[in-house]
Write a protein that holds these residues in place. Structure first.
Motif, mmCIF file in Angstrom:
data_model
loop_
_atom_site.group_PDB
_atom_site.id
_atom_site.type_symbol
_atom_site.label_atom_id
_atom_site.label_comp_id
_atom_site.label_asym_id
_atom_site.label_seq_id
_atom_site.Cartn_x
_atom_site.Cartn_y
_atom_site.Cartn_z
ATOM 1 N N LEU A 1 30.834 31.066 40.244
ATOM 2 C CA LEU A 1 32.415 30.889 39.225
ATOM 3 C C LEU A 1 33.289 31.071 40.744
ATOM 4 O O LEU A 1 33.301 31.950 41.136
ATOM 5 C CB LEU A 1 33.396 31.951 38.363
ATOM 6 N N ASN B 1 37.252 31.151 42.023
ATOM 7 C CA ASN B 1 38.468 31.643 42.246
ATOM 8 C C ASN B 1 39.181 31.706 43.241
ATOM 9 O O ASN B 1 38.727 31.806 44.238
ATOM 10 C CB ASN B 1 38.527 33.028 41.991
ATOM 11 N N TYR C 1 42.802 32.448 44.397
ATOM 12 C CA TYR C 1 44.354 32.708 44.576
ATOM 13 C C TYR C 1 44.825 32.105 45.144
ATOM 14 O O TYR C 1 45.220 32.602 46.816
ATOM 15 C CB TYR C 1 43.620 33.943 44.320
ATOM 16 N N MET D 1 43.766 38.024 38.579
ATOM 17 C CA MET D 1 43.282 38.034 37.730
ATOM 18 C C MET D 1 42.945 39.342 37.003
ATOM 19 O O MET D 1 42.675 40.730 37.572
ATOM 20 C CB MET D 1 41.291 38.347 38.213
ATOM 21 N N HIS E 1 38.935 43.051 32.995
ATOM 22 C CA HIS E 1 38.163 42.707 32.084
ATOM 23 C C HIS E 1 36.997 43.327 32.672
ATOM 24 O O HIS E 1 36.874 43.557 33.987
ATOM 25 C CB HIS E 1 37.998 41.458 32.446
ATOM 26 N N ASP F 1 32.662 41.564 33.116
ATOM 27 C CA ASP F 1 31.895 40.115 33.410
ATOM 28 C C ASP F 1 30.410 40.040 31.935
ATOM 29 O O ASP F 1 29.496 40.893 32.452
ATOM 30 C CB ASP F 1 31.473 39.450 34.270
ATOM 31 N N SER G 1 29.894 39.501 44.503
ATOM 32 C CA SER G 1 31.160 38.448 44.865
ATOM 33 C C SER G 1 31.996 38.485 46.259
ATOM 34 O O SER G 1 31.272 39.819 47.035
ATOM 35 C CB SER G 1 32.248 39.596 44.307
ATOM 36 N N LEU H 1 39.251 44.176 49.477
ATOM 37 C CA LEU H 1 37.692 42.806 49.642
ATOM 38 C C LEU H 1 38.094 42.275 50.770
ATOM 39 O O LEU H 1 39.006 40.553 50.528
ATOM 40 C CB LEU H 1 38.018 42.278 48.722
ATOM 41 N N HIS I 1 36.992 45.509 35.917
ATOM 42 C CA HIS I 1 38.198 45.144 36.931
ATOM 43 C C HIS I 1 38.630 44.297 37.146
ATOM 44 O O HIS I 1 39.114 43.730 36.095
ATOM 45 C CB HIS I 1 36.649 45.018 38.364
ATOM 46 N N ILE J 1 41.981 42.278 40.104
ATOM 47 C CA ILE J 1 42.677 42.310 41.128
ATOM 48 C C ILE J 1 44.246 41.343 40.586
ATOM 49 O O ILE J 1 44.506 40.438 39.774
ATOM 50 C CB ILE J 1 42.514 40.106 42.150
ATOM 51 N N ARG K 1 43.497 32.997 48.846
ATOM 52 C CA ARG K 1 42.066 33.872 49.180
ATOM 53 C C ARG K 1 41.119 33.273 47.784
ATOM 54 O O ARG K 1 41.484 32.263 47.120
ATOM 55 C CB ARG K 1 42.239 34.908 48.686
ATOM 56 N N ASN L 1 37.221 32.949 45.762
ATOM 57 C CA ASN L 1 36.612 34.157 45.832
ATOM 58 C C ASN L 1 35.175 32.965 44.773
ATOM 59 O O ASN L 1 35.316 32.669 44.180
ATOM 60 C CB ASN L 1 36.697 35.204 44.620
ATOM 61 N N THR M 1 32.265 34.403 42.930
ATOM 62 C CA THR M 1 31.378 34.940 41.653
ATOM 63 C C THR M 1 29.787 34.074 41.158
ATOM 64 O O THR M 1 30.407 33.773 40.846
ATOM 65 C CB THR M 1 31.552 36.101 40.844
ATOM 66 N N ARG N 1 26.074 33.957 39.882
ATOM 67 C CA ARG N 1 25.670 35.107 37.703
ATOM 68 C C ARG N 1 24.279 33.718 38.100
ATOM 69 O O ARG N 1 24.257 32.761 38.523
ATOM 70 C CB ARG N 1 26.528 34.945 36.894
#
Ligand SMILES: O=C(O)CCC(=O)C(=O)O
Ligand SMILES: [Fe+2]
Length: 199
Positions: A101, A103, A105, A112, A115, A117, A130, A154, A172, A174, A184, A186, A188, A190
Motif C-alpha cells: 500500500l 500512501n 501525504y 492517517m 488503526h 492493520d 514501512s 519517520l 498506530h 500519522i 511524504r 510511504n 507499507t 505486506r
C-alpha cells in the motif's frame, strides 16, 4: 506483552533510521511521484462521504486483493522503483511481500487516523515493512490496554518493521501537522492471502 513482573509492554518493532541514503531516498521519491498511478479514494464517515486525507495506490502480485475501510484494492503491477525497494526490504526483513500500500501525504494536512492493520488477509502476526521518503512525519504507536505511547520520527530513507503481535496489541497513526509543507510517500509492504469467499 505486559509480563508478571510488571514490565511495560514492548512493541515488536525494528527501526532502521538510515536504511536508504538521503540521495537514494530523494531519487526514489521523485520516481514514485511519476511512475505510480495515484488515486483519491472516498470514505464513508458519520458526517457523510469525504475524500481520504491522502492519495493511495496498491501494487502487488496478481490476486493480492486487499480490502480495507470498505475499499476493495485490486493490485496494479509492480512498477520499477517500487519493485526495487520491495526486494531490498525483503532482504532486510528476511520476509516475502506480495503487495504494497502506497500512501502519499501531500502536506501536513494529510494524515492517517488511529488503526491497526488487522484485516483477515494479513494473518494474525503480519510482518509489515514501512518505508518513508520525503518530509519527515511522526509515527505514533499506542498500546490498546495501557495507553502507553511510542513515537518515531519517520525520516526520509527510514524503514520501520512491525512484527509479531504489534497489530493485535497496538494502534498506530500519522497525525496532521497544520502548516507543514512538503510531500511524504510511504510504502507499507505486506503479504496477503485471499479472503475466504463470503457465504
Ligand atoms: O504512513 C505511514 O507511515 C503509516 C502507513 C500505515 O499505517 C498503513 O499504510 O497502514
Ligand atoms: Fe497501518
Amino acid at each position: 506483552m505486559d509480563d508478571m513482573f510488571g514490565n511495560v509492554p514492548r512493541a515488536e518493532v525494528d527501526w532502521y533510521p538510515h536504511w536508504l541514503s538521503p540521495d537514494e531516498a530523494a531519487v526514489a521519491l521523485s520516481a514514485l511521484v511519476d511512475e505510480v498511478l495515484w488515486k483519491q479514494d472516498l470514505i464513508r464517515t458519520p458526517g457523510g462521504i469525504k475524500p481520504l486525507p491522502r492519495l493511495t495506490a496498491w501494487q502487488g502480485d496478481p490476486g493480492a486483493v486487499y480490502i480495507y475501510s470498505g475499499i476493495r484494492n485490486e493490485p496494479h503491477a509492480w512498477t520499477p522503483t517500487v519493485h526495487a525497494v520491495k526486494s531490498l526490504a525483503e532482504t532486510t526483513c528476511a520476509a516475502h511481500f506480495n503487495s504494497v500500500l502506497l500512501n502519499r501525504y501531500r502536506s501536513g494536512e494529510d494524515s492517517m487516523g488511529w488503526h491497526a492493520d488487522r484485516e483477515p488477509e494479513l494473518g494474525p502476526q503480519p510482518v509489515i515493512a514501512s518505508v518513508s521518503l520525503g518530509v519527515a512525519r511522526r509515527f505514533d504507536l499506542r498500546h490498546n490496554q495501557t495507553g502507553q505511547l511510542r513515537a518515531f520520527e519517520l525520516t526520509s530513507g527510514s524503514l520501520l518493521v512491525m512484527r509479531g503481535s504489534t497489530q493485535q496489541e497496538w494502534r498506530h497513526r500519522i497525525a496532521k501537522v497544520p502548516g507543514l509543507r512538503g510531500e511524504r510517500i510511504n510504502l507499507t509492504f505486506r503479504f496477503v492471502t485471499a479472503r475466504e469467499p463470503a457465504g
